[in-house]
Design a protein around this motif. Structure first.
Motif, mmCIF file in Angstrom:
data_model
loop_
_atom_site.group_PDB
_atom_site.id
_atom_site.type_symbol
_atom_site.label_atom_id
_atom_site.label_comp_id
_atom_site.label_asym_id
_atom_site.label_seq_id
_atom_site.Cartn_x
_atom_site.Cartn_y
_atom_site.Cartn_z
ATOM 1 N N ASN A 134 0.831 -1.211 0.000
ATOM 2 C CA ASN A 134 0.000 0.000 0.000
ATOM 3 C C ASN A 134 0.863 1.259 0.000
ATOM 4 O O ASN A 134 0.509 2.262 -0.643
ATOM 5 N N ALA A 135 1.991 1.219 0.722
ATOM 6 C CA ALA A 135 2.908 2.363 0.726
ATOM 7 C C ALA A 135 3.489 2.589 -0.666
ATOM 8 O O ALA A 135 3.629 3.736 -1.115
ATOM 9 N N ASP A 136 3.828 1.504 -1.371
ATOM 10 C CA ASP A 136 4.306 1.629 -2.754
ATOM 11 C C ASP A 136 3.250 2.288 -3.642
ATOM 12 O O ASP A 136 3.566 3.136 -4.493
ATOM 13 N N THR A 137 2.004 1.885 -3.451
ATOM 14 C CA THR A 137 0.924 2.478 -4.239
ATOM 15 C C THR A 137 0.780 3.969 -3.952
ATOM 16 O O THR A 137 0.609 4.785 -4.872
ATOM 17 N N LEU A 138 0.862 4.340 -2.671
ATOM 18 C CA LEU A 138 0.770 5.760 -2.308
ATOM 19 C C LEU A 138 1.933 6.549 -2.906
ATOM 20 O O LEU A 138 1.740 7.662 -3.431
ATOM 21 N N ILE A 139 3.141 5.991 -2.816
ATOM 22 C CA ILE A 139 4.311 6.688 -3.366
ATOM 23 C C ILE A 139 4.150 6.892 -4.870
ATOM 24 O O ILE A 139 4.434 7.981 -5.405
#
Length: 299
Positions: free
Chosen positions: A261-266
């Motif tokens: 999810n952090a990768d998606t946000l970034i």
């Protein structure tokens, strides 16, 4: 545009920091789960052997003992809930608490009073927040169980089981824990330890076979009295190891999902920041061109 671009960049840095934390926790859980699985696999044969022996004696010895005799009327039941000390592991603790609530409702519908024994800070926090009473609690070390803790829990519940219900004892002992199936699947399970209900791993003899014969030294009651705490401790310790392995697997899965999810946000905020930067550059170019055109004398 400049303020919006700063906001996007700040959110990108926050997501990158979160990803570092979740990725580190994912790797820690992945390294610990191997040891937890090894401990669980090492304890399983002993737990099954003790359960098999106790079940066989309870079924085929035909003796009247508190271990083997179903009470005429059961009025109080002990429920031991195994949760975790820490969070960030998805629905690991909540699934056990939910299963424990369903078990408690079933027991109360049968006219039984429920006495709780809690393992893990999550269950203690759950009961404390709702101001619900519990008999005893054990916290600390749920991810790395020790046999001494299992023995302490076993001694406490066995003492209640051997005590008369009029004096605060219980007629049944149930445990609720997460059973480790695989790295992906951990299922909450309810096991009634006492009184024994079925023979675990012992098949009934056929018509042409004789029942097993047992000789007890010094006597039947002494042997069964010695088997009772061993049986309870082994089952509780195995449940703690199953719960620990399930906790690490659940945390690894939850942290991997958080990292994804952090990768998606970034990626999303980087795209928005690039769009904002491009819009800012376009606006600056337009302003420069407009200013240059204004300085050109009209003919």
């Amino acid at each position: 545009m400049g303020a919006q671009l700063r906001v996007y960049r700040q959110r990108i840095r926050s997501a990158q920091t979160t990803k570092k934390v979740t990725r580190a926790m994912e790797l820690i859980s992945a390294s610990r789960i191997q040891k937890a699985q090894a401990r669980m696999a090492a304890s399983a044969p002993y737990s099954r052997a003790v359960t098999r022996a106790v079940s066989a004696v309870a079924t085929f010895s035909q003796v009247d003992h508190v271990l083997t005799t179903e009470p005429e009327s059961s009025t109080r039941a002990a429920v031991v809930l195994f949760t975790s000390d820490r969070g960030l592991n998805g629905a690991f603790s909540s699934s056990v608490l939910k299963q424990g609530e369903q078990l408690a409702e079933l027991l109360r519908s049968e006219g039984k009073e429920v006495v709780y024994y809690l393992v893990g800070r999550k269950s203690v926090g759950y009961f404390s927040f709702r101001t619900r009473p519990y008999e005893r609690a054990w916290t600390g070390g749920t991810d790395q169980p020790e046999f001494a803790t299992a023995k302490e829990i076993g001694d406490a519940v066995v003492a209640k089981f051997l005590q008369d219900t009029a004096q605060g004892g219980v007629d049944e002992i149930h445990i609720v824990f997460n059973r480790f199936v695989s790295l992906v699947t951990q299922t909450p399970q309810v096991v009634r330890l006492l009184p024994l209900e079925v023979v675990d791993g012992v098949d009934a003899p056929s018509a042409d076979e004789a029942l097993p014969l047992y000789e007890f030294e010094p006597d039947t009651d002494a042997v069964l009295d010695a088997l009772l705490p061993v049986y309870i401790e082994s089952r509780i310790y195995n449940a703690m190891l199953q719960s620990a392995a399930s906790e690490h697997a659940a945390r690894q899965r939850a942290m991997k999902s958080a990292s994804d999810n952090a990768d998606t946000l970034i990626r999303d905020f980087t795209r928005l920041a690039n769009n904002a930067r491009q819009a800012e550059i376009t606006q600056q170019i337009a302003e420069i061109v407009g200013g240059a055109d204004a300085l050109v004398p009209s003919k």
